[in-house]
Design an enzyme around this catalytic site. Structure first.
Site, short mmCIF file in Angstrom:
data_model
loop_
_atom_site.label_atom_id
_atom_site.label_comp_id
_atom_site.label_asym_id
_atom_site.label_seq_id
_atom_site.Cartn_x
_atom_site.Cartn_y
_atom_site.Cartn_z
N HIS A 111 0.82 -1.22 0.00
CA HIS A 111 0.00 0.00 0.00
C HIS A 111 0.85 1.26 0.00
O HIS A 111 1.86 1.36 0.68
CB HIS A 111 -1.04 0.00 1.12
CG HIS A 111 -0.51 0.11 2.51
ND1 HIS A 111 -0.20 1.32 3.08
CD2 HIS A 111 -0.28 -0.83 3.46
CE1 HIS A 111 0.20 1.11 4.33
NE2 HIS A 111 0.18 -0.18 4.59
N HIS A 135 3.89 3.49 12.55
CA HIS A 135 2.96 4.60 12.78
C HIS A 135 3.56 5.72 13.65
O HIS A 135 2.82 6.40 14.35
CB HIS A 135 1.67 4.10 13.44
CG HIS A 135 0.86 3.19 12.57
ND1 HIS A 135 -0.40 2.76 12.93
CD2 HIS A 135 1.11 2.63 11.37
CE1 HIS A 135 -0.87 1.96 11.98
NE2 HIS A 135 0.03 1.85 11.02
N ASP A 163 6.21 0.97 6.93
CA ASP A 163 4.77 0.78 6.73
C ASP A 163 4.22 1.86 5.82
O ASP A 163 3.89 2.93 6.28
CB ASP A 163 4.06 0.80 8.08
CG ASP A 163 2.58 0.50 7.95
OD1 ASP A 163 2.15 0.02 6.90
OD2 ASP A 163 1.83 0.77 8.93
N ASP A 189 3.26 -6.18 3.64
CA ASP A 189 2.86 -5.06 4.51
C ASP A 189 3.26 -5.35 5.96
O ASP A 189 2.52 -5.04 6.89
CB ASP A 189 1.36 -4.80 4.39
CG ASP A 189 0.93 -3.55 5.17
OD1 ASP A 189 1.79 -2.71 5.49
OD2 ASP A 189 -0.28 -3.43 5.47
N GLU A 243 -4.94 1.97 2.65
CA GLU A 243 -4.99 0.82 3.56
C GLU A 243 -5.17 1.27 4.99
O GLU A 243 -5.88 0.65 5.77
CB GLU A 243 -3.70 0.00 3.43
CG GLU A 243 -3.70 -1.31 4.23
CD GLU A 243 -3.23 -1.18 5.67
OE1 GLU A 243 -3.47 -2.11 6.47
OE2 GLU A 243 -2.64 -0.14 6.03
N GLU A 244 -4.52 2.41 5.35
CA GLU A 244 -4.43 2.78 6.76
C GLU A 244 -5.76 3.19 7.38
O GLU A 244 -6.01 2.94 8.55
CB GLU A 244 -3.40 3.91 6.95
CG GLU A 244 -1.97 3.52 6.66
CD GLU A 244 -1.40 2.50 7.66
OE1 GLU A 244 -2.14 2.03 8.54
OE2 GLU A 244 -0.22 2.15 7.51
#
Lengths: 476, 476
Positions: free
Chosen positions: B290, B431, B302, B368, B340-341
């Protein structure tokens, strides 16, 4: 599509993939046992990461611990205390005599020409064991070569020069240890080769895949009958600068000054502890790592990680046997070897002191490839011994050597195994100022302890001992 | 010694080790093929590490690329260019509509009580999708709980309070993804649970095993009929400070100010490219990752790593097929998914746009889980499909989900696989502001590309397609 599959199989042959079909079926049974044992050990260890705590202690108490140094003696005391706190029995120091080499205060490589760079410094570290330069330094033109063959062919140009061995580690190798193996003879033997060609000093491109200003040291060898010349490792950036000047047709003249020195041998020790066996206490499963480290950085991956792995594995196994109220069938012996980096004297002293026991050393396991996430094992044995060892390992395995310290047991028919952590970043840190505890991940280190503990457990507990290997020459 | 072996087997059962004996023998054949293919791909790629170059480009051109942001549109353009430069055919953007949430300029958590700490700031990040606080902030006492059950039992205390969900990720888990799975509902559902108990805001201990001052964001969900309350992630150190004050019997009163906002949906796109199949072009092997990332750090692990993996794999495969002058039997399709997030809108749009083709999607593969050294695979299929998939994977495999984007294909019977890199350090970065390219190792990233390329190659080339899986519910 037949063409594609043929191409495909040719590819396989070309890449020399391991022939997995020769592995016995029971490997899967052992894989399952390893998995379960590791899980049980890690569930206890991961919340507090005691192996990493051990690594930090060692690196705080003895950051610089080259054999023969005061730091090495502090490391021995750390090892004894750590083994005792882990609950091992028969904790003791076993004497050995080690060389003593000191880096000294002066370590400089200064540009004389090209004139536009005169006075600039290029980062170096003297190679371990190097003789010093004269106090005023040594000034000479530079000849760069990428192989000993090239040096021999250009011997006429080498006389009176500083020879730079500039072959990089091969980035195309999947495994950086292969790339290291293909380049490290420049460091080990460059001084001898340079002197034989009439050179006055040797510089070696650092053994690392990193492209930066950090030099990486390591041991050299001199040879009877060949005059010893001073030798130092140059950072990869430094080696590339010199190479670029030469490629541009410039004269490169450098001044090298090293104040390193070799003193008289001094007494030192291996640290030994045990979980005594009950049924067959004379049969030994040996777990080894080395206490000494180069005198830059803190030896966190090389081999603080291995020492911490052993202390962590000792805690896991002692706790397990206590909780189950049993003893292992065989003795599990933990050995922190002294002087792996520049002499192997601890390993040789162990071999000599335990000569009569070696026929009953059923397996020797070493951790000396860093503290990264374990990916598999390196197995070193022959015939039926290798077959049984592969089964016992239960997982990915290469045919590299087990480790330098335990390699001295190969001639005595002991099967050898090395832990094989992820090697991709190892040489970023190896033998340099960057090798500090922050470069080691606490959880990954703990996984290494669990891998070693599980293998030692299985080797010490299974009914029949591993078959003996044939005696064979050492390899690291 | 029987006692020990029984203990041993009990241990195995307790740890639920994978039953390796059920794997078909041919797994070893495929393991050997994977090894050889990876070696061939890596020998070309490791000297220059093009995947890592791609990662750096993406993170320089679009460091902040939450769906709907200008950065996300720059990421789409990067993806299109990277696929074209890799030599893929049919490179195109496929439209989707995405939510647009912005963090805003104010994001503060300030101590009111304990009085001795009044005015101190505790590091936070608003959770993605959160509503703002009033402009002047929101001041309330804090109730800390470690589970939704505890919150429900203490609902009387929750009214009018800020609820802190303080359960740490479980360090005892071998796999940090297990620890994440055991804690992340606090982040996803904490705001709803807090509101249902009468709370006015939710704070969540960051989803990480690191103990530091860095908060880690992520998405939350609101629920129809439950008033949305503002929610933020607190650093692990911050959560422990608050917990320590409460444990000491102190009143804890905090002021939370968030200026985040949700705007109208905007158009965006997935990026798609292909290596067209020759014999069975309608059969598709999908490789996905992604493009979007959270709006802090640079989304390097990520999922910049996954995007770079795809670009690297595309280069490897295109080069291989050109050199061999062949095409794959099936089409290999590369998809960089958007959103995606915080919505999965790209994945859903892909599913809807390709509905008629899904019965011919023979395998979907996602990367991922970061850019660390690959350790194995996560397989998601049923029955004969799972058996054949395990054989094809030829190596260590877990039964986790394949990945969030491809999870939408589970209901359509597509076998799914996720790349499974070493997960030990993933949540140190995930994140957070720490997720930058320097946290990714170039060589390890390249190994990931080679793993994906080899699997896609085998799935696209083997004679018979993988058997279909039964349709099943989504899992990540």
């Amino acid at each position: 599509m037949r063409k594609t599959w043929l191409l495909f199989l040719a590819l396989c042959a070309a890449c020399a993939a391991p022939d997995l079909s020769t592995l016995p079926r029971d490997e899967r049974f052992f894989a399952s046992l390893h998995h379960s044992l590791r899980a049980a050990f890690l569930a206890e260890a991961l919340p507090t990461c005691p192996a990493y705590q051990g690594l930090r202690e060692l690196c705080e108490q003895a950051p610089l611990r080259l054999a023969g140094s005061p730091g090495a003696e502090r490391a021995v005391e750390w090892g004894r205390g750590a083994f005792e706190r882990a609950g091992l029995a028969n904790v003791r120091l076993e004497p050995c005599t080690v060389p003593r080499w000191e880096r000294g205060e002066v370590e400089e490589l200064t540009v004389v020409e090209p004139a536009e760079h005169a006075g600039e410094r290029i980062p170096i570290l003297a190679l371990g064991g190097s003789v010093p330069t004269p106090a005023e330094g040594l000034e000479a033109d530079v000849l760069a070569v990428t192989s000993f063959e090239e040096l021999q062919a250009r011997a006429a140009e080498a006389a009176g020069r500083i020879v730079l061995f500039a072959r990089p580690m091969d980035r195309a190798q999947l495994d950086p240890f292969e790339a290291y193996g293909g380049a490290v003879s420049q460091r080990s033997n460059g001084a001898v080769e340079a002197a034989q060609a009439g050179g006055v000093a040797a510089l070696v491109r650092s053994m690392t895949l990193a492209q930066d200003d950090e030099p990486h040291t390591g041991a050299l060898r001199y040879q009877e009958g060949v005059p010893p010349v001073p030798a130092a490792a140059v950072s990869t950036n430094g080696a590339e600068r010199i190479g670029a000047w030469l490629s541009a047709g410039k004269r490169v003249r450098l001044r090298l000054a090293l104040a390193c020195r070799t003193l008289a041998d001094v007494p030192s020790a291996n640290v030994v502890g045990e979980i005594p066996g009950r049924e067959r206490p004379g049969e030994v499963v040996l777990l080894g790592a080395h206490l000494d480290a180069w005198d830059v950085g803190q030896g966190a991956h090389d081999d603080g990680a291995g020492c911490a792995h052993l202390v962590g594995a000792a805690r896991m196994l002692v706790r397990h046997f206590r909780q189950a109220d049993i003893q292992p069938r065989r003795t599990i012996r933990f050995v922190l070897f002294m002087n792996e980096e520049n002499g192997l004297r601890g390993a040789l002293a162990y071999r000599d002191a335990h000569l009569a026991e070696l026929p009953q050393h059923v397996l020797a396991i070493e951790s000396d490839r860093g503290g990264f996430m374990p990916l598999g094992w390196a197995a070193d044995a022959t015939g039926a011994s290798l077959t049984a060892l592969r089964q016992l390992l239960g997982g990915p395995e290469t045919t590299r050597g087990g480790g330098a310290d335990i390699s001295v047991l190969a001639e005595h028919g002991v099967p050898l195994v090395g832990l094989y952590p992820n090697p991709q970043r190892y040489f970023d840190f190896h033998h340099s100022r960057k090798d500090v505890p922050a470069a080691v991940d606490a959880r990954e280190l703990e996984h290494g302890s669990a891998w070693l503990a599980a293998l030692a457990y299985l080797a010490a507990m299974q009914e029949d001992p591993l078959p003996r290997s044939e005696p064979r020459p050492r390899r690291r």
